[in-house]
Design a protein around this motif. Structure first.
Motif, PDB file in Angstrom:
ATOM      1  N   SER A   1       0.831  -1.203   0.000  1.00 22.91           N
ATOM      2  CA  SER A   1       0.000   0.000   0.000  1.00 22.91           C
ATOM      3  C   SER A   1       0.865   1.253   0.000  1.00 22.91           C
ATOM      4  O   SER A   1       0.574   2.221  -0.721  1.00 22.91           O
ATOM      5  CB  SER A   1      -0.919  -0.003   1.224  1.00 22.91           C
ATOM      6  OG  SER A   1      -1.741  -1.156   1.233  1.00 22.91           O
TER       7      SER A   1
ATOM      8  N   THR B   1      -6.664   3.121   0.289  1.00 28.15           N
ATOM      9  CA  THR B   1      -8.095   3.048  -0.008  1.00 28.15           C
ATOM     10  C   THR B   1      -8.708   4.448  -0.088  1.00 28.15           C
ATOM     11  O   THR B   1      -9.595   4.697  -0.919  1.00 28.15           O
ATOM     12  CB  THR B   1      -8.847   2.221   1.053  1.00 28.15           C
ATOM     13  OG1 THR B   1      -8.669   2.818   2.347  1.00 28.15           O
ATOM     14  CG2 THR B   1      -8.317   0.788   1.088  1.00 28.15           C
TER      15      THR B   1
ATOM     16  N   ARG C   1      -7.654   5.983  -3.462  1.00 26.14           N
ATOM     17  CA  ARG C   1      -8.416   5.376  -4.557  1.00 26.14           C
ATOM     18  C   ARG C   1      -9.841   5.934  -4.605  1.00 26.14           C
ATOM     19  O   ARG C   1     -10.390   6.167  -5.680  1.00 26.14           O
ATOM     20  CB  ARG C   1      -8.440   3.862  -4.398  1.00 26.14           C
ATOM     21  CG  ARG C   1      -7.143   3.175  -4.806  1.00 26.14           C
ATOM     22  CD  ARG C   1      -7.180   1.686  -4.489  1.00 26.14           C
ATOM     23  NE  ARG C   1      -8.350   1.044  -5.081  1.00 26.14           N
ATOM     24  CZ  ARG C   1      -8.428   0.643  -6.347  1.00 26.14           C
ATOM     25  NH1 ARG C   1      -7.406   0.821  -7.157  1.00 26.14           N
ATOM     26  NH2 ARG C   1      -9.516   0.032  -6.789  1.00 26.14           N
ATOM     27  N   TYR C   2     -10.410   6.167  -3.447  1.00 25.03           N
ATOM     28  CA  TYR C   2     -11.761   6.735  -3.406  1.00 25.03           C
ATOM     29  C   TYR C   2     -11.758   8.179  -3.905  1.00 25.03           C
ATOM     30  O   TYR C   2     -12.691   8.605  -4.599  1.00 25.03           O
ATOM     31  CB  TYR C   2     -12.322   6.674  -1.986  1.00 25.03           C
ATOM     32  CG  TYR C   2     -13.645   7.383  -1.850  1.00 25.03           C
ATOM     33  CD1 TYR C   2     -14.821   6.773  -2.300  1.00 25.03           C
ATOM     34  CD2 TYR C   2     -13.720   8.662  -1.299  1.00 25.03           C
ATOM     35  CE1 TYR C   2     -16.044   7.425  -2.197  1.00 25.03           C
ATOM     36  CE2 TYR C   2     -14.934   9.322  -1.192  1.00 25.03           C
ATOM     37  CZ  TYR C   2     -16.089   8.700  -1.645  1.00 25.03           C
ATOM     38  OH  TYR C   2     -17.289   9.345  -1.549  1.00 25.03           O
TER      39      TYR C   2
ATOM     40  N   GLU D   1      -9.800   9.447  -6.110  1.00 25.30           N
ATOM     41  CA  GLU D   1      -9.619   9.451  -7.564  1.00 25.30           C
ATOM     42  C   GLU D   1     -10.936   9.180  -8.281  1.00 25.30           C
ATOM     43  O   GLU D   1     -11.316   9.914  -9.199  1.00 25.30           O
ATOM     44  CB  GLU D   1      -8.579   8.405  -7.965  1.00 25.30           C
ATOM     45  CG  GLU D   1      -7.160   8.790  -7.622  1.00 25.30           C
ATOM     46  CD  GLU D   1      -6.165   7.754  -8.110  1.00 25.30           C
ATOM     47  OE1 GLU D   1      -6.602   6.649  -8.495  1.00 25.30           O
ATOM     48  OE2 GLU D   1      -4.960   8.043  -8.133  1.00 25.30           O
TER      49      GLU D   1
ATOM     50  N   SER E   1     -16.879   6.180  -5.472  1.00 28.56           N
ATOM     51  CA  SER E   1     -17.937   5.201  -5.718  1.00 28.56           C
ATOM     52  C   SER E   1     -18.290   4.553  -4.393  1.00 28.56           C
ATOM     53  O   SER E   1     -17.510   4.581  -3.443  1.00 28.56           O
ATOM     54  CB  SER E   1     -17.480   4.139  -6.733  1.00 28.56           C
ATOM     55  OG  SER E   1     -16.419   3.369  -6.206  1.00 28.56           O
TER      56      SER E   1
ATOM     57  N   GLN F   1     -18.574   1.424  -3.821  1.00 28.66           N
ATOM     58  CA  GLN F   1     -17.736   0.249  -3.574  1.00 28.66           C
ATOM     59  C   GLN F   1     -16.430   0.652  -2.893  1.00 28.66           C
ATOM     60  O   GLN F   1     -15.996   0.019  -1.917  1.00 28.66           O
ATOM     61  CB  GLN F   1     -17.431  -0.486  -4.883  1.00 28.66           C
ATOM     62  CG  GLN F   1     -18.648  -1.108  -5.548  1.00 28.66           C
ATOM     63  CD  GLN F   1     -19.254  -0.193  -6.588  1.00 28.66           C
ATOM     64  OE1 GLN F   1     -19.108   1.032  -6.503  1.00 28.66           O
ATOM     65  NE2 GLN F   1     -19.924  -0.783  -7.560  1.00 28.66           N
ATOM     66  N   ARG F   2     -15.793   1.715  -3.410  1.00 24.08           N
ATOM     67  CA  ARG F   2     -14.534   2.160  -2.804  1.00 24.08           C
ATOM     68  C   ARG F   2     -14.775   2.795  -1.441  1.00 24.08           C
ATOM     69  O   ARG F   2     -13.901   2.721  -0.563  1.00 24.08           O
ATOM     70  CB  ARG F   2     -13.835   3.125  -3.746  1.00 24.08           C
ATOM     71  CG  ARG F   2     -13.388   2.463  -5.051  1.00 24.08           C
ATOM     72  CD  ARG F   2     -12.471   3.339  -5.863  1.00 24.08           C
ATOM     73  NE  ARG F   2     -11.958   2.606  -7.019  1.00 24.08           N
ATOM     74  CZ  ARG F   2     -11.017   3.049  -7.840  1.00 24.08           C
ATOM     75  NH1 ARG F   2     -10.477   4.245  -7.634  1.00 24.08           N
ATOM     76  NH2 ARG F   2     -10.609   2.320  -8.864  1.00 24.08           N
TER      77      ARG F   2
ATOM     78  N   TRP G   1     -14.745   0.014   1.007  1.00 19.57           N
ATOM     79  CA  TRP G   1     -13.393  -0.438   1.330  1.00 19.57           C
ATOM     80  C   TRP G   1     -12.705   0.520   2.295  1.00 19.57           C
ATOM     81  O   TRP G   1     -11.960   0.098   3.183  1.00 19.57           O
ATOM     82  CB  TRP G   1     -12.563  -0.594   0.056  1.00 19.57           C
ATOM     83  CG  TRP G   1     -12.849  -1.858  -0.688  1.00 19.57           C
ATOM     84  CD1 TRP G   1     -13.445  -1.988  -1.907  1.00 19.57           C
ATOM     85  CD2 TRP G   1     -12.551  -3.195  -0.250  1.00 19.57           C
ATOM     86  NE1 TRP G   1     -13.552  -3.315  -2.260  1.00 19.57           N
ATOM     87  CE2 TRP G   1     -13.014  -4.077  -1.264  1.00 19.57           C
ATOM     88  CE3 TRP G   1     -11.966  -3.729   0.894  1.00 19.57           C
ATOM     89  CZ2 TRP G   1     -12.894  -5.453  -1.156  1.00 19.57           C
ATOM     90  CZ3 TRP G   1     -11.839  -5.096   1.009  1.00 19.57           C
ATOM     91  CH2 TRP G   1     -12.292  -5.943  -0.007  1.00 19.57           C
ATOM     92  N   VAL G   2     -12.950   1.815   2.126  1.00 19.35           N
ATOM     93  CA  VAL G   2     -12.399   2.791   3.081  1.00 19.35           C
ATOM     94  C   VAL G   2     -12.953   2.532   4.473  1.00 19.35           C
ATOM     95  O   VAL G   2     -12.216   2.536   5.469  1.00 19.35           O
ATOM     96  CB  VAL G   2     -12.722   4.234   2.630  1.00 19.35           C
ATOM     97  CG1 VAL G   2     -12.315   5.226   3.716  1.00 19.35           C
ATOM     98  CG2 VAL G   2     -12.013   4.558   1.324  1.00 19.35           C
TER      99      VAL G   2
END
Length: 220
Positions: free
Chosen positions: A131, A182, A185-186, A188, A191, A193-194, A197-198
């Motif tokens: 990561s 995470t 990525r969110y 960027e 969504s 889904q992301r 994950w966060v």
């Protein structure tokens, strides 16, 4: 000649670069895994009261016992002595701020034996290094990202924490690194889904030591 097939050529080229890039990262993680795993076969030395307290409660939880027991101290002695990393209420000793860590350690010890927690910490740290590599790689070249991984993995404090399976700091650090990627990525591509994950990464990290919520939550 490649212009009509630019996208195809670019895709193939990127795959080759990424494979070579992650190949070296994989070799580094394998070496680090072996070095950290070697510590499993060394005699364990307690270096802080936190480890001793965690060992007691992890063992009790692994053996299906309650996470509290009566203090051997008298009421008068409790006014002057208070063991570190635990809380005393109504004459009973309970886990302090490491309740989540104790429960995770107890389950891993129950399922995988005495080395379960140590193996889990090492694997979590290796995932944390991946990561961290991906975080740095977003802003600098792969060489600098790899150098940052080496510097982080060789830092004396990090090495000490990761090789102490009864100490929470190594697992907390790994969780923060995983949460960091995470979150990026969110940011960027937002969504749900992301976002999930966060939430999973941040929740699992704070579950290890809930008292860190006062600075982790604002940082996220």
């Amino acid at each position: 000649w490649c212009y009509p097939r630019f996208f195809f050529c670019y895709t193939i080229g990127m795959k080759v670069v990424l494979k070579k890039e992650y190949r070296w990262l994989g070799i580094l993680l394998l070496v680090l895994g072996i070095l950290f795993g070697w510590q499993l076969f060394q005699p364990y030395i307690f270096r802080s009261p936190d480890e001793a307290a965690n060992q007691i409660f992890i063992t009790r939880f692994a053996n299906h016992q309650l996470l509290h027991f009566f203090s051997p101290l008298t009421t008068g002695e409790q006014q002057f002595f208070s063991p570190r990393s635990v809380s005393i209420s109504n004459g009973q000793i309970r886990p302090g701020s490491f309740l989540g860590f104790v429960m995770v350690g107890g389950l891993l010890t129950r399922w995988f034996g005495v080395h379960g927690m140590a193996i889990f910490q090492i694997l979590a740290f290796l995932l944390g290094l991946v990561s961290w590599y991906r975080i740095v790689r977003r802003y600098w070249e792969s060489t600098w990202a790899m150098a940052s991984v080496v510097l982080l993995a060789s830092h004396p404090a990090v090495v000490q924490f990761v090789t102490l399976p009864l100490f929470h700091s190594g697992l907390l650090l790994s969780g923060l690194l995983i949460t960091g990627i995470t979150v990026l990525r969110y940011q960027e591509v937002p969504s749900w889904q992301r976002a999930i994950w966060v939430g999973i990464a941040a929740g699992a990290t704070l579950f290890i030591r809930p008292s860190e919520v006062f600075w982790v939550a604002p940082a996220i």
